[in-house]
Scaffold this motif. Structure first.
Motif, PDB file in Angstrom:
ATOM      1  N   GLY A   1       0.541  -2.453  12.129  1.00 49.37           N
ATOM      2  CA  GLY A   1       1.631  -2.733  13.075  1.00 49.37           C
ATOM      3  C   GLY A   1       2.798  -1.631  12.392  1.00 49.37           C
ATOM      4  O   GLY A   1       3.374  -0.848  13.435  1.00 49.37           O
ATOM      5  N   VAL A   2       3.129  -1.684  11.176  1.00 53.58           N
ATOM      6  CA  VAL A   2       4.181  -0.844  10.866  1.00 53.58           C
ATOM      7  C   VAL A   2       3.791   0.500  10.989  1.00 53.58           C
ATOM      8  O   VAL A   2       4.457   1.319  11.346  1.00 53.58           O
ATOM      9  CB  VAL A   2       4.533  -1.242   9.399  1.00 53.58           C
ATOM     10  CG1 VAL A   2       5.574  -0.210   8.820  1.00 53.58           C
ATOM     11  CG2 VAL A   2       5.177  -2.899   9.445  1.00 53.58           C
TER      12      VAL A   2
ATOM     13  N   ALA B   1       4.163   8.862   4.458  1.00 52.73           N
ATOM     14  CA  ALA B   1       5.185   7.958   4.324  1.00 52.73           C
ATOM     15  C   ALA B   1       5.125   6.923   5.228  1.00 52.73           C
ATOM     16  O   ALA B   1       5.547   5.601   4.860  1.00 52.73           O
ATOM     17  CB  ALA B   1       6.591   8.808   4.886  1.00 52.73           C
ATOM     18  N   ALA B   2       4.820   7.087   6.321  1.00 51.70           N
ATOM     19  CA  ALA B   2       4.360   5.555   7.410  1.00 51.70           C
ATOM     20  C   ALA B   2       3.285   4.629   6.591  1.00 51.70           C
ATOM     21  O   ALA B   2       3.571   3.483   6.513  1.00 51.70           O
ATOM     22  CB  ALA B   2       3.828   6.016   8.574  1.00 51.70           C
ATOM     23  N   ASN B   3       2.417   5.189   5.783  1.00 53.36           N
ATOM     24  CA  ASN B   3       1.270   4.282   5.369  1.00 53.36           C
ATOM     25  C   ASN B   3       2.107   3.784   3.770  1.00 53.36           C
ATOM     26  O   ASN B   3       1.778   2.511   3.666  1.00 53.36           O
ATOM     27  CB  ASN B   3       0.133   5.282   4.727  1.00 53.36           C
ATOM     28  CG  ASN B   3      -0.887   5.630   5.820  1.00 53.36           C
ATOM     29  OD1 ASN B   3      -0.772   4.893   6.706  1.00 53.36           O
ATOM     30  ND2 ASN B   3      -1.678   6.782   5.632  1.00 53.36           N
ATOM     31  N   THR B   4       2.868   4.458   3.214  1.00 60.40           N
ATOM     32  CA  THR B   4       3.674   3.797   2.320  1.00 60.40           C
ATOM     33  C   THR B   4       4.565   2.763   2.540  1.00 60.40           C
ATOM     34  O   THR B   4       4.691   1.528   1.944  1.00 60.40           O
ATOM     35  CB  THR B   4       4.329   5.030   1.558  1.00 60.40           C
ATOM     36  OG1 THR B   4       3.211   6.027   1.194  1.00 60.40           O
ATOM     37  CG2 THR B   4       4.962   4.428   0.097  1.00 60.40           C
ATOM     38  N   LEU B   5       5.278   2.742   3.742  1.00 60.88           N
ATOM     39  CA  LEU B   5       6.246   1.908   4.033  1.00 60.88           C
ATOM     40  C   LEU B   5       5.488   0.768   4.777  1.00 60.88           C
ATOM     41  O   LEU B   5       5.660  -0.455   4.245  1.00 60.88           O
ATOM     42  CB  LEU B   5       7.163   2.602   5.405  1.00 60.88           C
ATOM     43  CG  LEU B   5       8.187   3.540   4.700  1.00 60.88           C
ATOM     44  CD1 LEU B   5       8.784   4.110   5.937  1.00 60.88           C
ATOM     45  CD2 LEU B   5       9.056   2.623   3.738  1.00 60.88           C
ATOM     46  N   ALA B   6       4.246   0.879   5.324  1.00 56.95           N
ATOM     47  CA  ALA B   6       3.628  -0.186   5.691  1.00 56.95           C
ATOM     48  C   ALA B   6       2.918  -1.067   4.411  1.00 56.95           C
ATOM     49  O   ALA B   6       2.683  -2.118   4.683  1.00 56.95           O
ATOM     50  CB  ALA B   6       2.396   0.331   6.629  1.00 56.95           C
ATOM     51  N   TRP B   7       2.430  -0.413   3.784  1.00 53.59           N
ATOM     52  CA  TRP B   7       2.051  -0.677   2.740  1.00 53.59           C
ATOM     53  C   TRP B   7       2.769  -1.655   1.614  1.00 53.59           C
ATOM     54  O   TRP B   7       2.577  -2.808   1.508  1.00 53.59           O
ATOM     55  CB  TRP B   7       1.628   0.051   1.377  1.00 53.59           C
ATOM     56  CG  TRP B   7       1.274  -0.250   0.317  1.00 53.59           C
ATOM     57  CD1 TRP B   7      -0.138  -0.949  -0.120  1.00 53.59           C
ATOM     58  CD2 TRP B   7       1.750  -0.470  -1.104  1.00 53.59           C
ATOM     59  NE1 TRP B   7      -0.080  -1.137  -1.551  1.00 53.59           N
ATOM     60  CE2 TRP B   7       1.139  -0.920  -2.031  1.00 53.59           C
ATOM     61  CE3 TRP B   7       3.094  -0.140  -1.375  1.00 53.59           C
ATOM     62  CZ2 TRP B   7       1.427  -1.131  -3.216  1.00 53.59           C
ATOM     63  CZ3 TRP B   7       3.534  -0.354  -2.520  1.00 53.59           C
ATOM     64  CH2 TRP B   7       2.734  -0.847  -3.343  1.00 53.59           C
ATOM     65  N   ALA B   8       4.161  -1.351   1.751  1.00 54.20           N
ATOM     66  CA  ALA B   8       4.871  -2.146   1.064  1.00 54.20           C
ATOM     67  C   ALA B   8       5.350  -3.398   1.780  1.00 54.20           C
ATOM     68  O   ALA B   8       5.366  -4.675   1.260  1.00 54.20           O
ATOM     69  CB  ALA B   8       6.399  -1.560   1.027  1.00 54.20           C
ATOM     70  N   ALA B   9       5.212  -3.393   3.354  1.00 54.35           N
ATOM     71  CA  ALA B   9       5.474  -4.602   3.860  1.00 54.35           C
ATOM     72  C   ALA B   9       4.312  -5.497   3.882  1.00 54.35           C
ATOM     73  O   ALA B   9       4.305  -6.680   3.719  1.00 54.35           O
ATOM     74  CB  ALA B   9       5.845  -4.522   5.667  1.00 54.35           C
ATOM     75  N   ALA B  10       3.120  -5.026   3.779  1.00 55.23           N
ATOM     76  CA  ALA B  10       1.717  -5.679   3.768  1.00 55.23           C
ATOM     77  C   ALA B  10       1.572  -6.385   2.268  1.00 55.23           C
ATOM     78  O   ALA B  10       1.106  -7.451   2.091  1.00 55.23           O
ATOM     79  CB  ALA B  10       0.537  -4.867   4.036  1.00 55.23           C
TER      80      ALA B  10
END
Length: 146
Positions: free
Chosen positions: A31-32, A53-62
Motif C-alpha cells: 500500500g505504501v 526510496a519507496a520500497n524503503t519507506l514501505a519497509w519501515a511502515a511494514a
C-alpha cells in the motif's frame, strides 16, 4: 470432523496467524509502495532511486506493523520491561534489514537490470521475504526463553 479441524487449528496456530498477519503486513508494504509509485508517477521512469526510496519507506511502515502483530498475536512474546522490549524490537528490525537487502537485491536484478514490471517484481520479492522473515522471527527474535 469439526474436532479434527480444531486440532489442526491449534497445532498450526502460529503458522496460520503468521500467514494472516503476513498478508496484512504485505498489504501495508504494498500500500505504501504503490501509493508512492503513484504519486511519484513519471519521476520513477526517470530515476530508479525513487523505487528504492519507496520500497524503503514501505519497509519501515511494514516492520513496525509486523513487530506489533508478531509480538502480541503470533509468537506471544513474554518479554516485559522497556529494555527487554526495545532489545526485542531492535533484533526484529535488524533481522528485517537482512530481508530488506534481499528485497532490494531482487528489485535491483529484476527491475533495474532486467527491466521487469515493478509490480511483478514486488510480488516475486514478497514471496522470498515472507518465508525468510518467518524463519528469522521464529528461530532468532521470538524464540522461547528457557
Amino acid at each position: 470432523m469439526i474436532e479434527k479441524i480444531k486440532r489442526l487449528l491449534v497445532r498450526f496456530r502460529e503458522q496460520i496467524l503468521y500467514l494472516i498477519f503476513g498478508v496484512m503486513t504485505t498489504a501495508v508494504d504494498w500500500g505504501v509502495s504503490f501509493l508512492l509509485y503513484f504519486f511519484w508517477g513519471a519521476a520513477i521512469e526517470k530515476t530508479v532511486y525513487l523505487v528504492h526510496a519507496a520500497n524503503t519507506l514501505a519497509w519501515a511502515a511494514a516492520v513496525v506493523f509486523a513487530y506489533v502483530t508478531n509480538r502480541i498475536w503470533v509468537f506471544q512474546s513474554k518479554r516485559r520491561g522497556c529494555s527487554a522490549v526495545a532489545g526485542e524490537f531492535l533484533a526484529f528490525a535488524g533481522a528485517r534489514v537482512s530481508t530488506l537487502l534481499l528485497q532490494e537485491l531482487i528489485v535491483f536484478v529484476l527491475f533495474d537490470l532486467l527491466l521487469w514490471n515493478v509490480y511483478l517484481v514486488k510480488v516475486i520479492a514478497a514471496v522470498f521475504v515472507v518465508v525468510a522473515n518467518y524463519f528469522i522471527s521464529k528461530l532468532l527474535v521470538f524464540r522461547k526463553q528457557k
